[in-house]
Design an enzyme around this catalytic site. Structure first.
Site, PDB file in Angstrom:
ATOM      1  N   TYR A 187     -11.139  25.430  42.961  1.00 30.30           N
ATOM      2  CA  TYR A 187     -12.135  24.408  43.299  1.00 30.30           C
ATOM      3  C   TYR A 187     -13.510  24.809  42.735  1.00 30.30           C
ATOM      4  O   TYR A 187     -14.385  23.971  42.603  1.00 30.30           O
ATOM      5  CB  TYR A 187     -12.306  24.288  44.822  1.00 30.30           C
ATOM      6  N   GLY A 188     -13.658  26.115  42.479  1.00 25.63           N
ATOM      7  CA  GLY A 188     -14.986  26.688  42.239  1.00 25.63           C
ATOM      8  C   GLY A 188     -15.743  26.141  41.051  1.00 25.63           C
ATOM      9  O   GLY A 188     -16.961  26.298  40.970  1.00 25.63           O
TER      10      GLY A 188
ATOM     11  N   CYS B 208     -12.030  28.802  52.900  1.00 24.72           N
ATOM     12  CA  CYS B 208     -12.523  28.710  51.523  1.00 24.72           C
ATOM     13  C   CYS B 208     -14.044  28.576  51.578  1.00 24.72           C
ATOM     14  O   CYS B 208     -14.554  27.618  52.171  1.00 24.72           O
ATOM     15  CB  CYS B 208     -11.896  27.482  50.861  1.00 24.72           C
ATOM     16  N   ASN B 209     -14.745  29.539  50.992  1.00 26.20           N
ATOM     17  CA  ASN B 209     -16.221  29.487  51.005  1.00 26.20           C
ATOM     18  C   ASN B 209     -16.730  28.265  50.262  1.00 26.20           C
ATOM     19  O   ASN B 209     -17.682  27.609  50.689  1.00 26.20           O
ATOM     20  CB  ASN B 209     -16.788  30.732  50.321  1.00 26.20           C
ATOM     21  N   THR B 210     -16.096  27.966  49.135  1.00 23.82           N
ATOM     22  CA  THR B 210     -16.553  26.852  48.305  1.00 23.82           C
ATOM     23  C   THR B 210     -16.454  25.548  49.095  1.00 23.82           C
ATOM     24  O   THR B 210     -17.404  24.758  49.130  1.00 23.82           O
ATOM     25  CB  THR B 210     -15.688  26.772  47.022  1.00 23.82           C
TER      26      THR B 210
ATOM     27  N   CYS C 192     -15.647  34.934  48.260  1.00 21.71           N
ATOM     28  CA  CYS C 192     -14.533  34.018  47.977  1.00 21.71           C
ATOM     29  C   CYS C 192     -13.308  34.635  48.630  1.00 21.71           C
ATOM     30  O   CYS C 192     -13.097  35.853  48.526  1.00 21.71           O
ATOM     31  CB  CYS C 192     -14.332  33.891  46.468  1.00 21.71           C
ATOM     32  N   THR C 193     -12.530  33.815  49.320  1.00 23.21           N
ATOM     33  CA  THR C 193     -11.424  34.382  50.096  1.00 23.21           C
ATOM     34  C   THR C 193     -10.313  34.967  49.220  1.00 23.21           C
ATOM     35  O   THR C 193      -9.453  35.695  49.719  1.00 23.21           O
ATOM     36  CB  THR C 193     -10.831  33.326  51.051  1.00 23.21           C
ATOM     37  N   HIS C 194     -10.324  34.637  47.925  1.00 23.70           N
ATOM     38  CA  HIS C 194      -9.335  35.251  47.038  1.00 23.70           C
ATOM     39  C   HIS C 194      -9.637  36.742  46.782  1.00 23.70           C
ATOM     40  O   HIS C 194      -8.729  37.521  46.516  1.00 23.70           O
ATOM     41  CB  HIS C 194      -9.322  34.543  45.674  1.00 23.70           C
TER      42      HIS C 194
HETATM   43  N1  DGL Z   1     -10.998  30.788  47.828  1.00 25.95           N
HETATM   44  C1  DGL Z   1     -12.091  29.958  47.484  1.00 25.95           C
HETATM   45  C2  DGL Z   1     -13.396  30.431  48.117  1.00 25.95           C
HETATM   46  O1  DGL Z   1     -13.384  31.105  49.114  1.00 25.95           O
HETATM   47  C3  DGL Z   1     -12.370  29.534  46.105  1.00 25.95           C
HETATM   48  C4  DGL Z   1     -11.511  29.743  44.963  1.00 25.95           C
HETATM   49  C5  DGL Z   1     -11.602  28.561  44.029  1.00 25.95           C
HETATM   50  O2  DGL Z   1     -10.831  27.661  44.255  1.00 25.95           O
HETATM   51  O3  DGL Z   1     -12.449  28.539  43.140  1.00 25.95           O
HETATM   52  O4  DGL Z   1     -14.459  30.099  47.643  1.00 25.95           O
END
Ligand code: DGL
EC number: 5.1.1.3
Length: 278
Positions: free
Chosen positions: A50-51, A81-83, A191-193
């Protein structure tokens, strides 16, 4: 549980969602901190990341994902998800009536911890550009140097399980260079990843940084919100976990197995029905 809380609500799962599998870092903390709760995780891996997408797209898609979890009967929603939080949480809160627990980069604890008054923040471009992040910094870290490290493509590495090895190490070395050359003593994984890349980040940076990510703080907040709403699950057996992904199910299963450590995760089909608009 209050005597007036219906037991179906208490038994209902907590829904979590992310653009993909990054939010499984939050799932791991929830699983450990709230062992009796039933959890339903939704990964929009088909659309990750999503970023780099527009705020409008993120708001619309996040609403669709949240609606899937509401339609599954979830009693609370965790935006893992932070985004999505920084771009869409206000809209979600305005439209949905169940408790929503959102995640945001650990700027506040980082500001409290940093002795050098310099903090590095790894995040997606959309998170770094968001007004939500600017507000967070103004509120809690006005007198702190924030070194912003945009990491386009990094979430994809996690989606495809490239968690270690020379390629990802070289990429992380390049991304971390400005932080390593600065006074920063604290590194926020925004970012949670990224927690899944922590061993590789630590192999590069050694003990140079305090590394912060808020998964256990989010789990504690989920506990508090459920307690306030009188819908904590006190069943005697361990809570269940199920996973839904917009990616092909076998592909999703393999990734979920590695990141959760579950040998046989329960995978549910992504809803193909047109989504209800409420
Ligand atoms: N896991 C997502 C976050 O915490 C973003 C990763 C992405 O989709 O760009 O922001």
């Amino acid at each position: 549980m209050s005597p007036s809380t219906p037991s179906s609500l208490v038994q209902a799962p907590i829904g979590l969602f992310d653009s993909g599998v990054g939010g499984l870092s939050i799932w791991l903390a929830l699983r450990q901190s709230l062992p009796k709760e039933n959890l339903l995780y939704l990964a929009d891996s088909q659309c990750a990341p999503y970023g780099d997408r527009s705020p409008e797209w993120i708001v619309e898609r996040t609403l669709r994902m949240a609606q899937i979890l509401v339609d599954q009967g979830c009693k609370a929603l965790v935006i893992a998800c932070n985004t999505a939080t920084l771009v869409a949480a206000p809209t979600l809160r305005a439209k949905l009536s169940i408790p929503i627990i959102a995640i945001e980069p650990a700027i506040k604890p980082a500001a409290a911890l940093s002795r050098s008054r310099s903090v590095a923040l790894m995040a997606t471009s959309r998170t770094l550009d968001s007004s939500g992040l600017q507000n967070l910094i103004q509120r809690y870290a006005n007198d702190i140097e924030i070194i912003r490290i945009p990491c386009p493509g990094l979430a994809d590495r996690v989606e495809t399980l490239q968690l270690s090895g020379p390629e990802i190490e070289a990429e992380l070395r390049e991304r971390l260079a400005p932080a390593l050359q600065s006074q920063a003593d604290t590194l926020v994984l925004g970012c949670t990843h990224y927690p899944f890349l922590r061993p590789t980040i630590e192999a590069i940076s050694g003990s140079r940084f305090h590394i912060l990510e808020p998964s256990f703080a989010v789990a504690a907040q989920v506990y508090r919100r459920l307690e306030q709403a009188h819908c904590l699950n006190s069943q005697t057996q361990a809570g269940s976990s199920a996973f839904i992904s917009s990616a092909p199910i076998e592909q999703a299963r393999a990734v979920v197995q590695v990141l959760t450590g579950l040998a046989e995760p329960t995978m549910l089909a992504f809803p193909t029905q047109p989504l209800k608009t409420r």
